[in-house]
Design a protein around this motif. Structure first.
Motif, mmCIF file in Angstrom:
data_model
loop_
_atom_site.group_PDB
_atom_site.id
_atom_site.type_symbol
_atom_site.label_atom_id
_atom_site.label_comp_id
_atom_site.label_asym_id
_atom_site.label_seq_id
_atom_site.Cartn_x
_atom_site.Cartn_y
_atom_site.Cartn_z
ATOM 1 N N PHE A 70 35.781 79.361 42.409
ATOM 2 C CA PHE A 70 34.815 78.264 42.509
ATOM 3 C C PHE A 70 34.819 77.663 43.911
ATOM 4 O O PHE A 70 33.762 77.386 44.492
ATOM 5 N N ARG A 71 36.014 77.482 44.479
ATOM 6 C CA ARG A 71 36.118 76.918 45.828
ATOM 7 C C ARG A 71 35.496 77.850 46.856
ATOM 8 O O ARG A 71 34.786 77.404 47.760
ATOM 9 N N LEU A 72 35.778 79.134 46.734
ATOM 10 C CA LEU A 72 35.242 80.095 47.701
ATOM 11 C C LEU A 72 33.718 80.175 47.616
ATOM 12 O O LEU A 72 33.035 80.289 48.647
ATOM 13 N N GLU A 73 33.179 80.096 46.406
ATOM 14 C CA GLU A 73 31.721 80.124 46.248
ATOM 15 C C GLU A 73 31.077 78.914 46.914
ATOM 16 O O GLU A 73 30.023 79.027 47.564
ATOM 17 N N LEU A 84 28.410 78.464 50.449
ATOM 18 C CA LEU A 84 27.223 77.617 50.600
ATOM 19 C C LEU A 84 27.356 76.683 51.789
ATOM 20 O O LEU A 84 26.427 76.525 52.595
ATOM 21 N N LEU A 85 28.519 76.060 51.902
ATOM 22 C CA LEU A 85 28.739 75.071 52.956
ATOM 23 C C LEU A 85 28.795 75.715 54.335
ATOM 24 O O LEU A 85 28.363 75.114 55.324
ATOM 25 N N VAL A 86 29.323 76.930 54.416
ATOM 26 C CA VAL A 86 29.361 77.637 55.699
ATOM 27 C C VAL A 86 27.948 77.944 56.174
ATOM 28 O O VAL A 86 27.628 77.784 57.365
ATOM 29 N N GLN A 87 27.090 78.384 55.259
ATOM 30 C CA GLN A 87 25.711 78.671 55.646
ATOM 31 C C GLN A 87 25.013 77.419 56.170
ATOM 32 O O GLN A 87 24.228 77.483 57.121
ATOM 33 N N LYS A 88 25.322 76.276 55.568
ATOM 34 C CA LYS A 88 24.749 75.013 56.062
ATOM 35 C C LYS A 88 25.350 74.665 57.430
ATOM 36 O O LYS A 88 24.627 74.248 58.349
ATOM 37 N N ALA A 89 26.665 74.854 57.576
ATOM 38 C CA ALA A 89 27.325 74.536 58.850
ATOM 39 C C ALA A 89 26.818 75.409 59.984
ATOM 40 O O ALA A 89 26.723 74.960 61.133
#
Length: 466
Positions: A313-316, A320-325
């Motif tokens: 769950f954390r990796l998923e 998402l957050l990396v793509q935003k960053a």
């Protein structure tokens, strides 16, 4: 937040004043940080208009810095900046540039920079000027061990009775009670924000205790043989039910015993390189949940399906957050939740669909690659210099070096944990500042120690070092 919690926050400055009146400044700094972070109330403080809030961390750092200046101002004035301080300096000021490039304004930037400085810069600075020697770091290691012995019965109480101490003393739960239930029992929180933070702290205490015991730095505490105390700590630590911390303990002890047996710090260096490579791949979007499938399968088969599911769950969410960053990779998105991922729900309302569990992704999203690199460089560079240049592993079993070596291992494990969790603890940053100050010094003043350590090359030390 309750009235008694607010009163304790207000009384913290007088309490720190009393501590400084009773002890030397160095010892007072150590005691004040330990007492503050282990016993002050969670989610307590005061909100002011136009100036930063007065919270648990600011009360801790402002009070200690003020009293250090009053009682020992010359030491603060004698501080000399080094290139090794540059990562921490960048970490503290990069929120200003994040605010500016995101159009949030100079005021927001200054406020964010001050908050970052209080959180990371002040503990680092105090460790840098007070704990920049083997004797200072050794005193800190021993104090952390004793603090763990004090925390041990409190943990055992909550393991048996459920996490109630914060509610009993301060009148409210610090966190969700549901998250304290684990493996058919309770995971203690005592006066910390989460059971994960307690698990990380007691892991650090246990690693330090094992090494103080093995290196014969301490033989007794309160007239009790250290062997019995370390055994009690290990049992308590197991009962805390923190799966990740179990693995950290095993690897931490492995690092130290490889240093003892083979006089090499290779496992520590492998850990630093592994974490750095993971951040490199993850921050560029080249590490996905599919890459972690073998690890997830191993955890599911050998440890727990729940733990594997939690990690997945954390990796998923990190994907998402990396793509935003990556949309603003240099200085990030700044504060106010701008780095999180939003989408419309079934009612047509824009909601946050991301969960930020790890410190690295929080730092990356808010302050970009500049903040992320400076955070890990501030910890990993002094640790690497300590292990490779100043005090190689062949000296780690010497009674004068062993406590500091255990601290080096502990803060490396802490940064490993920050790739999965975000349980902030300023005492680890205090350690980082002390180790940085130690490795900055010209090693010629330690030639006598090195000479002694070489004589112990083929035998274990037996003399107790005080």
């Amino acid at each position: 937040m309750s009235p008694q919690a607010q009163i304790v926050i207000l009384l913290w400055l007088p309490i720190v004043t009393f501590i400084f009146l009773q002890f030397s400044p160095k010892k007072a700094v150590i005691i004040s940080f330990l007492v503050a972070w282990l016993f002050l109330p969670q989610r307590a403080g005061f909100v002011f208009t136009g100036i930063p809030d007065y919270t648990r961390i600011s009360a801790t750092c402002y009070s200690i810095l003020l009293l250090a200046f009053v009682f020992d101002g010359k030491r603060i004035q004698a501080f000399k900046f080094s290139w090794l301080d540059l990562p921490m300096l960048i970490l503290c000021i990069c929120p200003f540039f994040s605010s500016i490039v995101n159009g949030l304004g100079a005021y927001d930037g200054l406020s964010s920079t001050l908050a970052q400085t209080v959180k990371f810069g002040l503990p680092y600075f105090l460790g840098r000027i007070y704990l920049n020697s083997l004797s200072g770091l050794n005193q800190l290691a021993k104090s952390i061990f004793i603090s763990g012995l004090i925390y041990m019965p409190l943990c055992l109480y909550e393991i048996r009775m459920s996490p109630q101490l914060h509610r009993i003393v301060y009148g409210y739960f610090a966190h969700s009670f549901a998250q304290t239930i684990r493996y058919g029992g309770f995971r203690p929180t005592v006066f910390m924000i989460h059971g994960l933070e307690v698990g990380m702290w007691m892991m650090a205490v246990t690693v330090i205790g094992i090494w103080l015991w093995q290196a014969k730095v301490i033989k007794k505490v309160w007239s009790i043989p250290i062997t019995w105390l370390v055994c009690a700590l290990i049992i308590t630590f197991i009962l805390i039910k923190s799966t990740g911390a179990y693995l950290y303990l095993i690897y931490g002890v492995f690092i130290l015993f490889v240093a003892k047996k083979f006089r090499h710090s290779l496992p520590l260096l492998i850990l630093i390189v592994t974490v750095s490579l993971y951040l490199c791949f993850a921050s560029t979007g080249n590490f996905t949940t599919q890459n972690a499938e073998p690890v997830l399968s191993a955890i599911s088969s050998n440890i727990s399906e729940d733990r594997a599911g939690s990690l997945e769950f954390r990796l998923e969410n990190e994907e998402l957050l990396v793509q935003k960053a990556l949309e603003r990779p240099i200085f990030g998105w700044g504060g106010w939740g701008r780095s999180r991922v939003y989408d419309y729900n079934w009612e047509g309302v824009l909601v946050d669909i991301s969960v930020t569990d790890s410190l690295w992704i929080i730092t990356y999203g808010r302050t970009g690659i500049v903040g992320l690199i400076s955070l890990y460089a501030a910890f990993f560079i002094p640790v690497s210099i300590f292990a490779l240049k100043r005090y190689p592993a062949k000296f780690w079993f010497h009674p004068q070096v062993a406590p500091t070596a255990s601290l080096v291992v502990v803060i490396t494990l802490y940064m490993l944990d920050n790739t999965l969790n975000a349980q902030f603890n300023p005492i680890f940053t205090l350690i980082c500042g002390g180790i940085t100050g130690l490795v900055i010094q010209v090693p010629k003043k330690h030639k006598k120690l090195d000479s002694q350590a070489k004589k112990l090359h083929s035998s274990l030390p037996t003399k107790l070092s005080q």
